[in-house]
Design a protein around this motif. Structure first.
Motif, PDB file in Angstrom:
ATOM      1  N   UNK A 100       0.861  -1.186   0.000  1.00  0.00           N
ATOM      2  CA  UNK A 100       0.000   0.000   0.000  1.00  0.00           C
ATOM      3  C   UNK A 100       0.898   1.237   0.000  1.00  0.00           C
ATOM      4  N   UNK A 101       0.633   2.147  -0.916  1.00  0.00           N
ATOM      5  CA  UNK A 101       1.392   3.395  -1.006  1.00  0.00           C
ATOM      6  C   UNK A 101       0.440   4.548  -0.680  1.00  0.00           C
ATOM      7  N   UNK A 102       0.791   5.298   0.377  1.00  0.00           N
ATOM      8  CA  UNK A 102      -0.073   6.387   0.850  1.00  0.00           C
ATOM      9  C   UNK A 102       0.773   7.580   1.307  1.00  0.00           C
ATOM     10  N   UNK A 120      -1.048  -8.769   8.571  1.00  0.00           N
ATOM     11  CA  UNK A 120       0.215  -8.578   9.297  1.00  0.00           C
ATOM     12  C   UNK A 120       1.052  -7.570   8.527  1.00  0.00           C
ATOM     13  N   UNK A 121       1.409  -6.488   9.198  1.00  0.00           N
ATOM     14  CA  UNK A 121       2.287  -5.499   8.577  1.00  0.00           C
ATOM     15  C   UNK A 121       3.709  -6.036   8.673  1.00  0.00           C
ATOM     16  N   UNK A 122       4.379  -6.127   7.530  1.00  0.00           N
ATOM     17  CA  UNK A 122       5.731  -6.685   7.477  1.00  0.00           C
ATOM     18  C   UNK A 122       6.809  -5.615   7.506  1.00  0.00           C
ATOM     19  N   UNK A 123       6.446  -4.411   7.087  1.00  0.00           N
ATOM     20  CA  UNK A 123       7.432  -3.334   7.087  1.00  0.00           C
ATOM     21  C   UNK A 123       6.919  -2.131   6.329  1.00  0.00           C
ATOM     22  N   UNK A 124       7.685  -1.061   6.406  1.00  0.00           N
ATOM     23  CA  UNK A 124       7.336   0.133   5.662  1.00  0.00           C
ATOM     24  C   UNK A 124       8.594   0.905   5.306  1.00  0.00           C
ATOM     25  N   UNK A 125       8.468   1.736   4.284  1.00  0.00           N
ATOM     26  CA  UNK A 125       9.598   2.536   3.847  1.00  0.00           C
ATOM     27  C   UNK A 125       9.115   3.723   3.030  1.00  0.00           C
ATOM     28  N   UNK A 126       9.953   4.731   2.943  1.00  0.00           N
ATOM     29  CA  UNK A 126       9.603   5.947   2.211  1.00  0.00           C
ATOM     30  C   UNK A 126       9.920   5.770   0.735  1.00  0.00           C
ATOM     31  N   UNK A 127       9.061   6.365  -0.096  1.00  0.00           N
ATOM     32  CA  UNK A 127       9.285   6.315  -1.543  1.00  0.00           C
ATOM     33  C   UNK A 127       8.626   7.545  -2.164  1.00  0.00           C
ATOM     34  N   UNK A 128       9.439   8.493  -2.567  1.00  0.00           N
ATOM     35  CA  UNK A 128       8.929   9.689  -3.232  1.00  0.00           C
ATOM     36  C   UNK A 128       7.953  10.502  -2.409  1.00  0.00           C
ATOM     37  N   UNK A 129       8.212  10.710  -1.137  1.00  0.00           N
ATOM     38  CA  UNK A 129       7.348  11.509  -0.287  1.00  0.00           C
ATOM     39  C   UNK A 129       6.119  10.759   0.235  1.00  0.00           C
ATOM     40  N   UNK A 130       6.041   9.495  -0.056  1.00  0.00           N
ATOM     41  CA  UNK A 130       4.933   8.672   0.437  1.00  0.00           C
ATOM     42  C   UNK A 130       5.491   7.485   1.212  1.00  0.00           C
ATOM     43  N   UNK A 131       4.629   6.808   1.938  1.00  0.00           N
ATOM     44  CA  UNK A 131       5.014   5.606   2.672  1.00  0.00           C
ATOM     45  C   UNK A 131       4.502   4.379   1.917  1.00  0.00           C
ATOM     46  N   UNK A 132       5.359   3.368   1.850  1.00  0.00           N
ATOM     47  CA  UNK A 132       4.988   2.099   1.238  1.00  0.00           C
ATOM     48  C   UNK A 132       4.908   1.077   2.366  1.00  0.00           C
ATOM     49  N   UNK A 133       3.729   0.543   2.584  1.00  0.00           N
ATOM     50  CA  UNK A 133       3.498  -0.430   3.653  1.00  0.00           C
ATOM     51  C   UNK A 133       3.374  -1.812   3.025  1.00  0.00           C
TER      52      UNK A 133
END
Length: 188
Positions: A100-102, A120-133
């Motif tokens: 999910x990108x938000x 289950x959330x496995x992780x998240x990271x930033x990508x172009x000013x948004x968060x990728x979950x």
């Protein structure tokens, strides 16, 4: 026949034979395998296909006059129904891999919603000013996710989803599915 779990859940079944002494002639082995192939199309729990089954033909008998391919397929079907239920099968549900990108402001809402969906959330990271979950969730819980995500993010969120694997369904979910399938069969 002997029925056992197969480590590879991507396969419906594997057929093996361990016949010694000709108790079942070799020319009937394909009929037994066809019986297994037909039986796994609709399992006895809720009518869904069976996966991860190892079926081994290890003993049997035949009659020179009365034995034919059909009788071996039917005998295999009966053995499957009895033996499979004794093996205490479980109902599996498909699990999806979800990304999910938000925008940053919606990250908490998305993570909370994923938990409500038994995800289950496995992780998240930033990508172009948004968060990728990155998450995993049962596919049955993701049916209306597109509409829900649009609503939660005011149309600014997006997601991808693909099948990942099968996993044991929780008992309450399994019971609901089994009961629903019974009602469907009664109405048909």
């Amino acid at each position: 026949m002997r029925f056992e779990p197969l480590e590879d859940m991507s396969k419906s079944y594997e057929f093996h034979e361990e016949i010694f002494g000709g108790s079942v002639p070799r020319n009937f082995w394909p009929a037994v395998e066809k019986g297994v192939a037909e039986s796994v199309k609709a399992g006895p729990i809720a009518g869904y296909p069976v996966v991860g089954l190892k079926a081994t033909l290890f003993f049997g008998s035949y009659h020179d006059v009365d034995s034919d391919e059909l009788s071996f397929r039917l005998a295999t079907s009966i053995a499957f129904k009895e033996g499979f239920m004794k093996a205490k099968p479980i109902l599996l549900e498909p699990i999806a891999s979800v990304e999910v990108t938000v925008p940053d402001t919606y990250t908490g809402d998305i993570m909370g919603d994923m938990n409500k969906r038994r995800g289950r959330v496995l992780g998240m990271g930033a990508k172009g000013g948004k968060q990728v979950i990155s998450a995993e969730a049962p596919m049955s819980e993701m049916m209306k996710y597109s509409l829900d995500l649009r609503s939660m993010t005011q149309g600014r969120g997006e997601f991808t989803m693909k099948f990942d694997r099968y996993e044991e369904a929780p008992n309450d979910v399994a019971q609901k599915v089994i009961e629903a399938r019974k009602k469907e069969k009664e109405q048909a």
